[in-house]
Design a protein around this motif. Structure first.
Motif, PDB file in Angstrom:
ATOM      1  N   GLY A   1       0.805  -1.217   0.000  1.00  0.00           N
ATOM      2  CA  GLY A   1       0.000   0.000   0.000  1.00  0.00           C
ATOM      3  C   GLY A   1       0.834   1.260   0.000  1.00  0.00           C
ATOM      4  O   GLY A   1       0.361   2.311   0.379  1.00  0.00           O
TER       5      GLY A   1
ATOM      6  N   ARG B   1      -0.898   8.162  -3.819  1.00  0.00           N
ATOM      7  CA  ARG B   1      -2.341   8.283  -3.742  1.00  0.00           C
ATOM      8  C   ARG B   1      -2.851   9.347  -4.690  1.00  0.00           C
ATOM      9  O   ARG B   1      -2.180  10.328  -4.951  1.00  0.00           O
ATOM     10  CB  ARG B   1      -2.757   8.656  -2.319  1.00  0.00           C
ATOM     11  CG  ARG B   1      -2.507   7.539  -1.387  1.00  0.00           C
ATOM     12  CD  ARG B   1      -2.061   7.896   0.017  1.00  0.00           C
ATOM     13  NE  ARG B   1      -1.357   9.094   0.350  1.00  0.00           N
ATOM     14  CZ  ARG B   1      -0.025   9.199   0.357  1.00  0.00           C
ATOM     15  NH1 ARG B   1       0.734   8.244  -0.044  1.00  0.00           N
ATOM     16  NH2 ARG B   1       0.547  10.292   0.768  1.00  0.00           N
TER      17      ARG B   1
ATOM     18  N   ASP C   1      -3.521   2.844   1.454  1.00  0.00           N
ATOM     19  CA  ASP C   1      -3.796   1.446   1.785  1.00  0.00           C
ATOM     20  C   ASP C   1      -5.201   1.102   1.290  1.00  0.00           C
ATOM     21  O   ASP C   1      -6.163   1.810   1.573  1.00  0.00           O
ATOM     22  CB  ASP C   1      -3.706   1.276   3.305  1.00  0.00           C
ATOM     23  CG  ASP C   1      -3.715  -0.163   3.750  1.00  0.00           C
ATOM     24  OD1 ASP C   1      -4.217  -1.024   3.005  1.00  0.00           O
ATOM     25  OD2 ASP C   1      -3.220  -0.420   4.859  1.00  0.00           O
ATOM     26  N   THR C   2      -5.309   0.014   0.561  1.00  0.00           N
ATOM     27  CA  THR C   2      -6.604  -0.371   0.004  1.00  0.00           C
ATOM     28  C   THR C   2      -7.528  -1.032   1.022  1.00  0.00           C
ATOM     29  O   THR C   2      -8.660  -1.359   0.687  1.00  0.00           O
ATOM     30  CB  THR C   2      -6.401  -1.326  -1.189  1.00  0.00           C
ATOM     31  OG1 THR C   2      -5.664  -2.464  -0.735  1.00  0.00           O
ATOM     32  CG2 THR C   2      -5.654  -0.637  -2.316  1.00  0.00           C
ATOM     33  N   ARG C   3      -7.070  -1.204   2.250  1.00  0.00           N
ATOM     34  CA  ARG C   3      -7.903  -1.836   3.279  1.00  0.00           C
ATOM     35  C   ARG C   3      -8.729  -0.816   4.064  1.00  0.00           C
ATOM     36  O   ARG C   3      -9.047  -1.026   5.224  1.00  0.00           O
ATOM     37  CB  ARG C   3      -7.024  -2.654   4.220  1.00  0.00           C
ATOM     38  CG  ARG C   3      -6.318  -3.809   3.518  1.00  0.00           C
ATOM     39  CD  ARG C   3      -5.331  -4.480   4.430  1.00  0.00           C
ATOM     40  NE  ARG C   3      -4.315  -3.482   4.818  1.00  0.00           N
ATOM     41  CZ  ARG C   3      -3.618  -3.542   5.941  1.00  0.00           C
ATOM     42  NH1 ARG C   3      -3.800  -4.505   6.785  1.00  0.00           N
ATOM     43  NH2 ARG C   3      -2.720  -2.613   6.207  1.00  0.00           N
TER      44      ARG C   3
ATOM     45  N   ARG D   1     -11.819  -0.007   3.318  1.00  0.00           N
ATOM     46  CA  ARG D   1     -13.261  -0.252   3.141  1.00  0.00           C
ATOM     47  C   ARG D   1     -13.966  -0.722   4.408  1.00  0.00           C
ATOM     48  O   ARG D   1     -15.064  -0.261   4.691  1.00  0.00           O
ATOM     49  CB  ARG D   1     -13.475  -1.264   2.029  1.00  0.00           C
ATOM     50  CG  ARG D   1     -13.214  -0.690   0.675  1.00  0.00           C
ATOM     51  CD  ARG D   1     -13.844  -1.553  -0.364  1.00  0.00           C
ATOM     52  NE  ARG D   1     -12.839  -1.934  -1.341  1.00  0.00           N
ATOM     53  CZ  ARG D   1     -13.020  -2.861  -2.239  1.00  0.00           C
ATOM     54  NH1 ARG D   1     -14.127  -3.532  -2.275  1.00  0.00           N
ATOM     55  NH2 ARG D   1     -12.079  -3.123  -3.112  1.00  0.00           N
TER      56      ARG D   1
ATOM     57  N   THR E   1     -11.559  -0.988  -5.678  1.00  0.00           N
ATOM     58  CA  THR E   1     -10.161  -0.672  -5.382  1.00  0.00           C
ATOM     59  C   THR E   1      -9.369  -0.672  -6.679  1.00  0.00           C
ATOM     60  O   THR E   1      -9.466  -1.635  -7.445  1.00  0.00           O
ATOM     61  CB  THR E   1      -9.571  -1.708  -4.415  1.00  0.00           C
ATOM     62  OG1 THR E   1     -10.394  -1.743  -3.246  1.00  0.00           O
ATOM     63  CG2 THR E   1      -8.159  -1.343  -4.027  1.00  0.00           C
TER      64      THR E   1
ATOM     65  N   GLU F   1      -6.559  -1.362  -9.285  1.00  0.00           N
ATOM     66  CA  GLU F   1      -5.559  -2.426  -9.392  1.00  0.00           C
ATOM     67  C   GLU F   1      -4.175  -1.812  -9.514  1.00  0.00           C
ATOM     68  O   GLU F   1      -3.991  -0.792 -10.148  1.00  0.00           O
ATOM     69  CB  GLU F   1      -5.836  -3.291 -10.628  1.00  0.00           C
ATOM     70  CG  GLU F   1      -7.155  -4.038 -10.540  1.00  0.00           C
ATOM     71  CD  GLU F   1      -7.225  -5.013  -9.389  1.00  0.00           C
ATOM     72  OE1 GLU F   1      -6.207  -5.647  -9.087  1.00  0.00           O
ATOM     73  OE2 GLU F   1      -8.296  -5.137  -8.784  1.00  0.00           O
ATOM     74  N   HIS F   2      -3.186  -2.443  -8.921  1.00  0.00           N
ATOM     75  CA  HIS F   2      -1.813  -1.951  -8.979  1.00  0.00           C
ATOM     76  C   HIS F   2      -1.054  -2.723 -10.021  1.00  0.00           C
ATOM     77  O   HIS F   2      -1.096  -3.871 -10.140  1.00  0.00           O
ATOM     78  CB  HIS F   2      -1.115  -2.093  -7.632  1.00  0.00           C
ATOM     79  CG  HIS F   2      -1.787  -1.299  -6.550  1.00  0.00           C
ATOM     80  ND1 HIS F   2      -1.887   0.063  -6.583  1.00  0.00           N
ATOM     81  CD2 HIS F   2      -2.430  -1.678  -5.432  1.00  0.00           C
ATOM     82  CE1 HIS F   2      -2.524   0.479  -5.514  1.00  0.00           C
ATOM     83  NE2 HIS F   2      -2.868  -0.552  -4.815  1.00  0.00           N
TER      84      HIS F   2
END
Length: 146
Positions: A23, A27, A86-88, A90, A143, A145-146
């Motif tokens: 993460g 941003r 950080d994608t967490r 949610r 989210t 995608e990376h």
């Protein structure tokens, strides 16, 4: 960092892949301002907890302080994660949305007619419901995608 970039095989395990998985990627501007809003709202609730604890009867204070402390924790967690990219974010955003909606409903249902009800409506319309809507939108958006 240069040695890692030259020595890592491309694809799995490369420096950029590991950074993205943790993460630590850059941003987008919306995530930064949304993270600031959530973090600011969470921090603003901290003095409010002290006010509630000092002004409400003990039984009521325990319930309201617990609810608002959970809101603050969820807002701070979601905001901090958004600021870090950080994608967490949610799960805490969804929890904050549910708690804020419950707070607004309980405030409106328990307010006495007159000034107390007007204050509850102003808090719901001006703060709790817009913040709950932002949190709900953050909880359901895909989210990147990376």
């Amino acid at each position: 960092m240069t040695l890692v970039a030259f020595n890592s095989p491309p694809g799995k395990g490369s420096y950029l892949t590991v950074r993205a998985a943790r993460g630590a990627v850059r941003r987008a501007a919306p995530a930064r301002w949304q993270g600031r809003i959530l973090t600011g709202a969470g921090l603003a609730l901290l003095p409010w907890l002290g006010y509630l604890a000092g002004t409400l009867p003990p039984a009521e204070a325990a319930a309201w302080v617990a609810l608002d402390a959970l809101e603050a924790a969820a807002l701070l967690a979601a905001g901090h994660r958004l600021l870090r990219g950080d994608t967490r974010h949610r799960a805490p955003a969804a929890a904050a949305a549910a708690l804020l909606l419950a707070d607004a409903c309980i405030d409106l249902a328990t307010a006495a007619p007159g000034q107390e009800l007007a204050t509850a409506i102003a808090m719901a319309v001006g703060a709790e419901l817009p913040l709950a809507a932002l949190c709900a939108a953050l909880a359901v958006r895909p989210t990147p995608e990376h």
